[in-house]
Design an enzyme around this catalytic site. Structure first.
Site, PDB file in Angstrom:
ATOM      1  N   HIS A   1       0.820  -1.232   0.000  1.00 43.61           N
ATOM      2  CA  HIS A   1       0.000   0.000   0.000  1.00 43.61           C
ATOM      3  C   HIS A   1       0.850   1.277   0.000  1.00 43.61           C
ATOM      4  O   HIS A   1       0.307   2.370  -0.186  1.00 43.61           O
ATOM      5  CB  HIS A   1      -0.935   0.036   1.214  1.00 43.61           C
ATOM      6  CG  HIS A   1      -2.019  -1.001   1.173  1.00 43.61           C
ATOM      7  ND1 HIS A   1      -2.870  -1.156   0.098  1.00 43.61           N
ATOM      8  CD2 HIS A   1      -2.386  -1.948   2.074  1.00 43.61           C
ATOM      9  CE1 HIS A   1      -3.714  -2.158   0.342  1.00 43.61           C
ATOM     10  NE2 HIS A   1      -3.437  -2.656   1.526  1.00 43.61           N
TER      11      HIS A   1
ATOM     12  N   ASP B   1      -2.852 -10.453  -2.751  1.00 45.47           N
ATOM     13  CA  ASP B   1      -3.437  -9.959  -1.493  1.00 45.47           C
ATOM     14  C   ASP B   1      -4.873  -9.509  -1.792  1.00 45.47           C
ATOM     15  O   ASP B   1      -5.157  -9.028  -2.892  1.00 45.47           O
ATOM     16  CB  ASP B   1      -2.602  -8.775  -0.994  1.00 45.47           C
ATOM     17  CG  ASP B   1      -3.013  -8.311   0.404  1.00 45.47           C
ATOM     18  OD1 ASP B   1      -2.317  -8.660   1.370  1.00 45.47           O
ATOM     19  OD2 ASP B   1      -4.041  -7.593   0.513  1.00 45.47           O
TER      20      ASP B   1
ATOM     21  N   HIS C   1      -6.460  -7.034  -0.828  1.00 43.21           N
ATOM     22  CA  HIS C   1      -6.556  -5.586  -1.023  1.00 43.21           C
ATOM     23  C   HIS C   1      -5.735  -5.188  -2.258  1.00 43.21           C
ATOM     24  O   HIS C   1      -4.668  -5.752  -2.498  1.00 43.21           O
ATOM     25  CB  HIS C   1      -6.011  -4.843   0.209  1.00 43.21           C
ATOM     26  CG  HIS C   1      -6.731  -5.211   1.473  1.00 43.21           C
ATOM     27  ND1 HIS C   1      -6.265  -6.192   2.328  1.00 43.21           N
ATOM     28  CD2 HIS C   1      -7.888  -4.751   2.003  1.00 43.21           C
ATOM     29  CE1 HIS C   1      -7.115  -6.312   3.353  1.00 43.21           C
ATOM     30  NE2 HIS C   1      -8.106  -5.455   3.177  1.00 43.21           N
TER      31      HIS C   1
ATOM     32  N   ASP D   1      -5.017 -12.835   2.807  1.00 45.14           N
ATOM     33  CA  ASP D   1      -6.269 -12.357   3.385  1.00 45.14           C
ATOM     34  C   ASP D   1      -7.480 -12.565   2.470  1.00 45.14           C
ATOM     35  O   ASP D   1      -8.588 -12.144   2.803  1.00 45.14           O
ATOM     36  CB  ASP D   1      -6.160 -10.891   3.826  1.00 45.14           C
ATOM     37  CG  ASP D   1      -5.365 -10.034   2.871  1.00 45.14           C
ATOM     38  OD1 ASP D   1      -5.044 -10.505   1.760  1.00 45.14           O
ATOM     39  OD2 ASP D   1      -5.046  -8.881   3.232  1.00 45.14           O
TER      40      ASP D   1
END
Ligand SMILES: [Zn+2]
Length: 308
Positions: free
Chosen positions: A125, A162, A164, A245
């Site tokens: 991120h 991931d 996200h 995740d």
């Protein structure tokens, strides 16, 4: 296959507030899983601390100074909604970079076919000039740049599964066709980016997944978007932003993968690396917040890397 796992106890010293999902117990859970005898052939090395110049491969100096300025002498300092620093956080973040770079060196020198870096804080991120979403520095972007500058890699592919979207990695390589960035992620979900229409210089391939996506649809999207793009790009090096995740047990998202899906995706990338990249794969731990799901899924991923 020779697989090296890079680790360092400093990763446990990056502290977060009580109840924060990105916590030291994540690595403790993975370590317990790695005690199984099937991991005995795994070579485990201490990740070295990276120097500050490595940060500058993907970030302006201003960003490095900003992060350094928020490291507290004691306690925990919150400097962004979800992102916190404790006294050892800078050392942990620099060691995450050092581990990523050492992993790149290991696969390009032939010391290993592939490598996994079990580090925290995660990195995908972190944008060029912004720490966010538990991330300070973009480890995978730095690893890609290092492979280009130190080892002459010409076509680096980053695959980010991931749950996200890897907004930071996309931001850093937005206008750089020498790096292909492919991401599967839940949408809508934090951080909000990752639509199919975000294509950069033609080098960004997003495969957004709706909530409640299961194994079949994930594998179909991975084949039709990610593997198809890799086939065309013919990478000479593959990096994986390995977050776990998207597992159905994870508390931060609603995708319903099982550990076997990470085995499958790893296998597909090993096939691709065998065809175009002299087997070279480096995988970096990103998210994964249910301890049981993380330990099982990351263990499955690492074991698949070892078997090739
Ligand atoms: Zn994540």
């Amino acid at each position: 296959m020779t697989t090296i796992l890079f680790e360092n106890p400093i990763f446990l010293e990056h502290k977060v507030p009580e109840g924060h999902p990105e916590r030291p117990d994540r690595l403790k859970a993975l370590n317990l899983a790695l005690e199984h005898e099937r991991f005995s052939p795994l070579s485990r090395l201490q990740a070295p601390q990276g120097n500050e110049d490595l940060v500058l491969l993907a970030h302006p100096e201003e960003h490095l100074r900003n992060v350094m300025s928020v490291i507290p002498e004691e306690g925990i300092h919150s400097f962004e909604a979800d992102t916190h620093a404790s006294p050892a956080s800078l050392q942990a973040a620099l060691t995450g970079i050092g581990g990523a770079v050492a992993a790149v060196d290991a696969v390009f020198s032939g010391k290993a076919d592939n490598a996994f870096v079990a580090s925290r804080p995660p990195g995908h991120h972190a944008e060029r000039n912004k720490a966010m979403g538990f991330c300070f520095f973009n480890n995978i972007a730095i690893a890609a740049r290092h492979a280009q500058q130190k080892h002459g890699a010409e076509r680096v592919a980053i695959v980010d599964w991931d749950v996200h979207h890897g907004n930071g990695t996309q931001d850093i390589f937005w206008d750089d066709p020498s790096v292909l960035f492919c991401s599967t992620h839940q949408m809508p979900l934090y951080p909000g980016s990752g639509a199919k229409t975000e294509t950069g210089a033609g080098n960004i391939v997003n495969a957004p997944l709706s909530p409640d996506t299961g194994s079949d649809h994930f594998r179909e999207a991975f084949k039709s978007r990610v593997l198809a793009a890799l086939d065309e790009f013919r990478p000479d090096f593959i990096l994986i932003s390995a977050g776990f995740d998207a597992h159905h047990r994870d508390p931060l998202a609603q995708i319903n993968l099982v550990a076997d899906d990470f085995d499958w995706a790893t296998g597909r990338l090993l096939d691709m690396a065998g065809k175009t990249a002299n087997n070279r794969i480096v995988s970096l731990l990103e998210g994964g917040y249910d301890l049981q799901a993380l330990a099982e899924s990351a263990g499955t991923h690492i074991y698949r890397l070892m078997r090739g």
